[in-house]
Write a protein that holds these residues in place. Structure first.
Motif, PDB file in Angstrom:
ATOM      1  N   SER A 122      -4.023   3.527 -11.425  1.00 41.93           N
ATOM      2  CA  SER A 122      -4.671   3.931 -10.032  1.00 41.93           C
ATOM      3  C   SER A 122      -3.300   4.039  -8.798  1.00 41.93           C
ATOM      4  O   SER A 122      -2.683   3.339  -8.924  1.00 41.93           O
ATOM      5  N   CYS A 123      -3.457   5.364  -8.275  1.00 38.79           N
ATOM      6  CA  CYS A 123      -2.246   5.550  -7.356  1.00 38.79           C
ATOM      7  C   CYS A 123      -2.855   6.823  -6.597  1.00 38.79           C
ATOM      8  O   CYS A 123      -3.759   7.395  -7.024  1.00 38.79           O
ATOM      9  N   LEU A 124      -1.909   6.976  -5.596  1.00 38.04           N
ATOM     10  CA  LEU A 124      -2.385   8.162  -4.600  1.00 38.04           C
ATOM     11  C   LEU A 124      -1.708   9.504  -5.253  1.00 38.04           C
ATOM     12  O   LEU A 124      -0.450   9.442  -5.649  1.00 38.04           O
ATOM     13  N   GLY A 125      -2.491  10.404  -5.583  1.00 35.04           N
ATOM     14  CA  GLY A 125      -1.793  11.686  -5.614  1.00 35.04           C
ATOM     15  C   GLY A 125      -2.031  12.037  -7.014  1.00 35.04           C
ATOM     16  O   GLY A 125      -1.836  13.433  -7.844  1.00 35.04           O
ATOM     17  N   SER A 126      -3.017  11.333  -8.027  1.00 36.33           N
ATOM     18  CA  SER A 126      -3.346  11.566  -9.115  1.00 36.33           C
ATOM     19  C   SER A 126      -4.567  12.399  -9.374  1.00 36.33           C
ATOM     20  O   SER A 126      -4.986  12.727  -8.385  1.00 36.33           O
ATOM     21  N   GLU A 127      -4.878  12.878 -10.557  1.00 34.86           N
ATOM     22  CA  GLU A 127      -5.991  13.625 -10.679  1.00 34.86           C
ATOM     23  C   GLU A 127      -7.407  12.884 -10.424  1.00 34.86           C
ATOM     24  O   GLU A 127      -8.392  13.264  -9.737  1.00 34.86           O
ATOM     25  N   ARG A 128      -7.460  11.377 -10.938  1.00 35.35           N
ATOM     26  CA  ARG A 128      -8.487  10.721 -10.143  1.00 35.35           C
ATOM     27  C   ARG A 128      -8.611  10.078  -8.971  1.00 35.35           C
ATOM     28  O   ARG A 128      -7.228   9.960  -8.546  1.00 35.35           O
ATOM     29  N   GLU A 129      -9.718   9.879  -8.313  1.00 33.35           N
ATOM     30  CA  GLU A 129      -9.740   9.517  -7.045  1.00 33.35           C
ATOM     31  C   GLU A 129      -9.183   7.865  -7.047  1.00 33.35           C
ATOM     32  O   GLU A 129      -9.218   7.072  -7.937  1.00 33.35           O
ATOM     33  N   PRO A 130      -8.390   7.408  -6.068  1.00 32.48           N
ATOM     34  CA  PRO A 130      -7.681   6.116  -5.974  1.00 32.48           C
ATOM     35  C   PRO A 130      -9.004   5.231  -5.990  1.00 32.48           C
ATOM     36  O   PRO A 130      -9.910   5.336  -5.325  1.00 32.48           O
ATOM     37  N   ARG A 131      -8.453   3.845  -6.740  1.00 31.57           N
ATOM     38  CA  ARG A 131      -9.129   2.707  -6.609  1.00 31.57           C
ATOM     39  C   ARG A 131      -8.541   2.127  -5.066  1.00 31.57           C
ATOM     40  O   ARG A 131      -7.344   1.869  -5.156  1.00 31.57           O
ATOM     41  N   VAL A 132      -9.627   1.697  -4.219  1.00 36.95           N
ATOM     42  CA  VAL A 132      -9.055   0.863  -3.325  1.00 36.95           C
ATOM     43  C   VAL A 132      -9.789  -0.533  -3.311  1.00 36.95           C
ATOM     44  O   VAL A 132     -10.897  -0.510  -2.973  1.00 36.95           O
ATOM     45  N   ASP A 133      -8.907  -1.523  -3.082  1.00 34.76           N
ATOM     46  CA  ASP A 133      -9.421  -2.751  -3.099  1.00 34.76           C
ATOM     47  C   ASP A 133      -9.284  -3.329  -1.589  1.00 34.76           C
ATOM     48  O   ASP A 133      -8.177  -2.880  -0.926  1.00 34.76           O
ATOM     49  N   HIS A 134     -10.149  -4.143  -1.108  1.00 35.47           N
ATOM     50  CA  HIS A 134     -10.372  -4.736   0.439  1.00 35.47           C
ATOM     51  C   HIS A 134     -10.034  -6.256   0.402  1.00 35.47           C
ATOM     52  O   HIS A 134     -10.555  -6.751  -0.531  1.00 35.47           O
ATOM     53  N   GLY A 135      -9.736  -6.644   1.496  1.00 34.85           N
ATOM     54  CA  GLY A 135      -9.749  -8.062   1.836  1.00 34.85           C
ATOM     55  C   GLY A 135      -9.831  -8.386   3.408  1.00 34.85           C
ATOM     56  O   GLY A 135      -9.510  -7.347   3.955  1.00 34.85           O
ATOM     57  N   ARG A 136     -10.085  -9.366   3.639  1.00 35.38           N
ATOM     58  CA  ARG A 136     -10.224  -9.672   5.266  1.00 35.38           C
ATOM     59  C   ARG A 136      -9.812 -11.212   5.232  1.00 35.38           C
ATOM     60  O   ARG A 136     -10.129 -11.854   4.419  1.00 35.38           O
ATOM     61  N   GLN A 137      -9.705 -11.544   6.454  1.00 42.13           N
ATOM     62  CA  GLN A 137      -9.354 -13.184   6.741  1.00 42.13           C
ATOM     63  C   GLN A 137      -9.866 -13.017   8.389  1.00 42.13           C
ATOM     64  O   GLN A 137      -9.246 -12.639   9.162  1.00 42.13           O
ATOM     65  N   LEU A 138     -10.724 -14.019   8.426  1.00 41.01           N
ATOM     66  CA  LEU A 138     -11.057 -14.493   9.905  1.00 41.01           C
ATOM     67  C   LEU A 138     -11.992 -15.768   9.916  1.00 41.01           C
ATOM     68  O   LEU A 138     -12.475 -16.053   8.918  1.00 41.01           O
ATOM     69  N   PRO A 139     -11.487 -16.769  10.907  1.00 42.32           N
ATOM     70  CA  PRO A 139     -10.433 -16.645  11.703  1.00 42.32           C
ATOM     71  C   PRO A 139      -9.107 -16.722  11.245  1.00 42.32           C
ATOM     72  O   PRO A 139      -8.708 -17.094  10.183  1.00 42.32           O
ATOM     73  N   LEU A 140      -8.126 -16.397  12.120  1.00 46.85           N
ATOM     74  CA  LEU A 140      -6.836 -16.807  12.041  1.00 46.85           C
ATOM     75  C   LEU A 140      -6.125 -17.991  12.538  1.00 46.85           C
ATOM     76  O   LEU A 140      -6.789 -18.237  13.752  1.00 46.85           O
ATOM     77  N   VAL A 141      -5.363 -18.598  12.005  1.00 49.63           N
ATOM     78  CA  VAL A 141      -4.748 -19.879  12.583  1.00 49.63           C
ATOM     79  C   VAL A 141      -3.127 -19.882  12.515  1.00 49.63           C
ATOM     80  O   VAL A 141      -2.636 -18.941  11.818  1.00 49.63           O
ATOM     81  N   ALA A 142      -2.531 -20.540  13.299  1.00 45.01           N
ATOM     82  CA  ALA A 142      -0.902 -20.777  13.348  1.00 45.01           C
ATOM     83  C   ALA A 142      -0.528 -21.056  11.829  1.00 45.01           C
ATOM     84  O   ALA A 142      -1.272 -21.723  11.052  1.00 45.01           O
ATOM     85  N   GLY A 143       0.564 -20.564  11.400  1.00 47.42           N
ATOM     86  CA  GLY A 143       0.569 -20.582   9.880  1.00 47.42           C
ATOM     87  C   GLY A 143       0.404 -19.616   8.750  1.00 47.42           C
ATOM     88  O   GLY A 143       0.820 -19.557   7.661  1.00 47.42           O
ATOM     89  N   ASP A 144      -0.668 -18.823   9.164  1.00 46.79           N
ATOM     90  CA  ASP A 144      -1.143 -17.678   8.601  1.00 46.79           C
ATOM     91  C   ASP A 144       0.025 -16.597   8.431  1.00 46.79           C
ATOM     92  O   ASP A 144       0.524 -16.342   9.395  1.00 46.79           O
TER      93      ASP A 144
END
Length: 261
Positions: free
Chosen positions: A167-189
């Motif tokens: 999967s990539c941008l610009g190909s015939e197929r729609e791109p696969r998009v994976d997500h992530g998140r982090q909360l809360p944040l701390v010093a050292g991240d």
């Protein structure tokens, strides 16, 4: 304890004739403490890959500057950047002789939280100190074989089809998009975005150790220098962005105020 942000972006052409990676950091024009990092590894003939990667950065900046959290979630913003860049890259195929494609990693930092999305085999890492918290999954043939338990990490790094993307941008197929998140944040991240020209020469532990022990600028320099040494003259374009959260220094005035209380 208040946090401050330490950042660095760095690139090296490696042993290629052209630099087709792109990377950028930019702050939101009206929202203090809100910033975006974006990295794209372009592919597709002479100048075609660079043009595709440039479109990812342009779309990221446009959408980020229009970001309104009252009406749009971080996940929606990041996915829209990747999908809209994908469409623009596809359209350029009708006006050029190239066959442009690109990976994309998009990261947004806001007070108290971080969100990211990616497509392709450019990577996103989240470290807390030197410990790996999360790492993006490569949208590649080798990455899929690893997920199925048919390859280990060492074999994957030397596989002859390591650069085959699913999967990539610009190909015939729609791109696969994976997500992530982090909360809360701390010093050292710490958050690292990088192309395969960098991560292909290191274990996760090596990257985390360098980022934890050094400033963002020093870590980027050490990682690029070591990648060049390990490439033996066959290195790809190298690109990295490092974002570190560190404790804000206590000012003399703040110490005096605390002592009075």
């Amino acid at each position: 304890m208040p946090l401050t942000i330490e950042t660095c972006v760095a690139r090296h052409t490696g042993d290629r004739k052209e630099q087709q990676d792109r990377v950028a950091l930019f702050a939101h024009p009206t929202r203090p403490g809100t910033m975006m990092a974006v990295l794209a590894d372009g592919m597709g003939g002479h100048t075609g890959g660079a043009m595709a990667a440039e479109q990812v950065l342009l779309k990221a900046r446009q959408n980020f500057e229009a970001y309104a959290p009252q009406s749009e979630t971080p996940a929606h913003l990041l996915e829209a950047i990747i999908n809209e860049a994908h469409l623009v890259i596809k359209l350029t195929r009708f006006t050029s002789e190239q066959d442009p494609h690109s990976t994309a990693v998009v990261f947004m930092l806001q007070p108290g939280r971080a969100d990211w999305a990616h497509c392709g085999d450019s990577r996103f890492y989240h470290f807390r100190g030197s410990e790996l918290v999360s790492r993006s999954q490569d949208h590649s043939l080798v990455g899929e074989l690893q997920r199925k338990g048919r390859l280990d990490e060492a074999a994957a790094l030397n596989h002859p089809q390591r650069n085959v993307l699913l999967s990539c941008l610009g190909s015939e197929r729609e791109p696969r998009v994976d997500h992530g998140r982090q909360l809360p944040l701390v010093a050292g991240d710490s958050f690292v975005l990088c192309s395969d020209g960098l991560w292909g020469y290191f274990s996760d532990e090596e990257i985390g150790g360098a980022v934890a022990a050094l400033s963002a600028r020093e870590a980027a320099q050490v990682l690029i220098n070591n990648a060049r040494e390990r490439s033996d003259g066959y290195g790809d374009n190298i690109t990295v962005a490092i974002i570190k959260l560190v404790e804000a220094p206590v000012t003399v005035a703040a110490r005096q105020a605390a002592a009075v209380r």
